[in-house]
Design a protein around this motif. Structure first.
Motif, short mmCIF file in Angstrom:
data_model
loop_
_atom_site.label_atom_id
_atom_site.label_comp_id
_atom_site.label_asym_id
_atom_site.label_seq_id
_atom_site.Cartn_x
_atom_site.Cartn_y
_atom_site.Cartn_z
N GLN A 125 0.83 -1.19 0.00
CA GLN A 125 0.00 0.00 0.00
C GLN A 125 0.87 1.25 0.00
N ILE A 126 0.31 2.34 -0.55
CA ILE A 126 0.98 3.64 -0.55
C ILE A 126 0.43 4.46 0.62
N ALA A 127 1.30 5.03 1.42
CA ALA A 127 0.89 5.88 2.54
C ALA A 127 1.64 7.20 2.47
N ASP A 128 1.08 8.25 3.04
CA ASP A 128 1.79 9.53 3.06
C ASP A 128 1.55 10.24 4.38
N ALA A 129 2.44 11.15 4.71
CA ALA A 129 2.35 11.92 5.96
C ALA A 129 3.12 13.22 5.79
N PRO A 130 2.71 14.30 6.47
CA PRO A 130 3.42 15.58 6.38
C PRO A 130 4.66 15.60 7.27
N MET A 131 5.71 16.25 6.80
CA MET A 131 6.93 16.42 7.59
C MET A 131 7.40 17.86 7.47
N ALA A 132 7.78 18.44 8.59
CA ALA A 132 8.20 19.84 8.62
C ALA A 132 9.60 19.98 8.04
N ILE A 133 9.77 20.89 7.09
CA ILE A 133 11.06 21.09 6.45
C ILE A 133 12.11 21.53 7.46
N LYS A 134 11.72 22.37 8.41
CA LYS A 134 12.70 22.89 9.37
C LYS A 134 13.24 21.79 10.28
N ARG A 135 12.55 20.67 10.36
CA ARG A 135 13.03 19.55 11.15
C ARG A 135 13.69 18.49 10.27
N LEU A 136 13.23 18.39 9.03
CA LEU A 136 13.74 17.38 8.11
C LEU A 136 15.13 17.69 7.60
N VAL A 137 15.34 18.90 7.07
CA VAL A 137 16.60 19.23 6.42
C VAL A 137 17.80 19.11 7.37
N PRO A 138 17.73 19.60 8.62
CA PRO A 138 18.87 19.40 9.52
C PRO A 138 19.20 17.93 9.74
N LYS A 139 18.19 17.07 9.77
CA LYS A 139 18.45 15.65 9.95
C LYS A 139 19.12 15.06 8.71
N LEU A 140 18.72 15.52 7.54
CA LEU A 140 19.38 15.08 6.32
C LEU A 140 20.86 15.49 6.33
N ALA A 141 21.12 16.68 6.81
CA ALA A 141 22.50 17.17 6.87
C ALA A 141 23.34 16.36 7.85
N ASP A 142 22.71 15.88 8.93
CA ASP A 142 23.43 15.01 9.86
C ASP A 142 23.78 13.68 9.20
N SER A 143 22.89 13.21 8.34
CA SER A 143 23.08 11.90 7.71
C SER A 143 24.07 11.95 6.55
N VAL A 144 24.06 13.04 5.81
CA VAL A 144 24.94 13.17 4.65
C VAL A 144 25.79 14.42 4.83
N PRO A 145 26.94 14.32 5.47
CA PRO A 145 27.79 15.49 5.69
C PRO A 145 28.17 16.15 4.37
#
Length: 485
Positions: free
Chosen positions: A425-445
């Motif tokens: 099944q396909i599911a979706d949910a909203p994610m706040a950019i101000k919380r998402l992008v810093p986490k991406l930066a932690d994962s990919v220096p």
């Protein structure tokens, strides 16, 4: 078609793997969808095909620019990105510790597969109509590509794989329009013809039941990046040597896909190597990402692009020899060593080339969407699902996430994240950019960013720069963004 694994991040000499993408999401999900696959993303144009003929010595007269071809998106646009919306959706930006209220969702999960199905049907119909119009030498390639479109219509096909085939086919359609245009110079038409043939070959090999499952998505991605090169190859302003290099890369990616398919399931164990360096996958990914980077005709340093294109062309030739079933073990090992040296040069050259590019001028929502989608594509699905377990909606964890499909921007404050669960099944949910992008930066220096996602890294840096103005820190991305300005 069985469920396929997500392609892995590059792991070559001097290249660190991206370990995870950590999204900070409270605990709410939007509806799940039926098992039918789908996508509302808009495909990126451009088929890619190799060429053996030497570079043309004189630029031809003036065919219509590929950017003027109907249905051909702007090269600066990110495929699948909706138009920016300056007005954030109500409730789309949850604060820390708050449960987000699902925003008004333009493409709810139950509708996404339906939209992707409509796109696939439209693309298939378009190619079937063009088959009667193309030169005879291209009719088999168009039939081959149409057959692949029918094959990925199977309910079990991951939506991300289906997107790659749809986008490749749309780019091929644009290339066919240029080929049929009487104003297109013969030399350009010849290169585009080769490109169409190679894209069709790569997609056909990738869909072969004999190919290793972990390599299927890798080659779908390679075909898509090759297909995108039609803009550069079809532009009469492109230096012939660069167009020839792009054709050569696409040709060798197609040969690699054919070699992989020839091994078949019975040869899988003997062909496997250890770790993420198993087989040609990492090299294929790096070459495909590099091909996408040199496809940008708006770069600021033509000299670096030419050098990068030639190095990549040479490396793609080594790729062919490094995994050729007909070559001896000694010959393959020699080719692998040469390929490794060339890929290290490519890694350094790509970082230099992209570091010289200005950041895009897009708004936060579009930048974050492009960045996140690129990281979704280049991260191991198993690692990603595991690392996101503590922040995903409870229903996703209960069922299990099979794949992170894509995101869609919702204004400049949130992204709608689409996933495929283990029950298909396909599911979706909203994610706040101000919380998402810093986490991406932690994962990919920042030190790994260019190699990991190529040109999309500029979107990541753009998003980090804009968040920094609001006092939200995105780690090493912020420093690199400052250096780009």
């Amino acid at each position: 078609m069985a469920r396929l694994p997500r392609r892995h991040i590059l792991h070559l000499t001097g290249v660190s793997a991206v370990t995870a993408v950590v999204l900070a999401l409270p605990t709410t999900t939007v509806a799940s969808a039926p098992p039918s696959p789908g996508s509302s993303s808009e495909p990126s144009p451009g088929p890619a095909t190799p060429g053996d003929s030497p570079p043309d010595q004189s630029p031809p007269a003036t065919p219509p620019s590929p950017d003027d071809t109907p249905g051909s998106p702007n090269p600066d646009d990110t495929p699948g990105s909706p138009n920016p919306d300056d007005t954030p959706s109500p409730g789309s930006t949850p604060g820390d510790g708050e449960s987000p209220t699902p925003p008004e969702n333009d493409t709810p999960a139950p509708q996404a597969p339906k939209q992707q199905k409509e796109e696939l049907d439209e693309t298939t119909k378009d190619l079937e109509q063009k088959k009667a119009e193309v030169p005879g030498e291209l009719a088999p390639s168009v039939e081959q590509l149409t057959a692949t479109l029918h094959a990925v219509d199977a309910p079990g096909t991951p939506p991300q794989d289906r997107d790659a085939v749809i986008q490749s086919a749309r780019s091929v359609s644009s290339a066919l329009a240029l080929i049929s245009d009487p104003g297109t110079p013969p030399a350009v038409r010849a290169r585009l013809t080769q490109l169409v043939q190679q894209v069709a070959t790569t997609l056909d090999a990738a869909d072969s039941p004999r190919i290793r499952p972990e390599m299927r998505r890798t080659y779908f991605y390679a075909a898509q990046m090759s297909a995108n090169a039609y803009r550069m190859i079809g532009d009469p302003k492109t230096p012939p040597a660069e167009a020839h290099a792009a054709n050569t890369i696409a040709k060798n990616l197609a040969r690699s896909a054919q070699n992989e398919a020839k091994k078949g399931p019975s040869m899988e164990q003997s062909s496997q190597r250890t770790g993420q360096d198993a087989g040609p996958g990492p090299a294929v990914l790096q070459l495909a990402t590099l091909l996408d980077a040199i496809n940008d005709r708006h770069s600021s340093d033509d000299g670096d692009r030419r050098s990068l294109a030639q190095t990549a062309s040479d490396a793609s030739s080594s790729l062919d020899g490094s995994d050729d079933p007909g070559a001896s073990d000694e010959e393959q090992e020699k080719a692998r060593q040469e390929l490794q040296k060339q890929l290290t040069q490519l890694e350094q050259g790509l970082a230099k080339y992209l570091s010289a590019q200005p950041l895009p001028s897009e708004k936060l929502g579009k930048a974050a969407e492009a960045c996140t989608n690129a990281i979704f594509e280049t991260t191991s699905e198993g690692t990603l699902a595991k690392d996101l377990e503590s922040v995903l909606p409870g229903t996703w964890n209960t069922e299990g996430v099979n794949d992170f499909w894509k995101t869609e921007q919702k204004g400049n404050e949130s992204l709608e994240v689409f996933t495929q669960l283990r029950n298909e099944q396909i599911a979706d949910a909203p994610m706040a950019i101000k919380r998402l992008v810093p986490k991406l930066a932690d994962s990919v220096p920042a030190s790994q960013l260019f190699t990991a996602v190529g040109r999309s890294a500029l979107h990541c840096l753009r998003a980090a720069s804009q968040l920094d103005q609001d006092g939200i820190d995105s780690g090493t991305w912020v420093k690199m963004a400052e250096e780009q300005k």
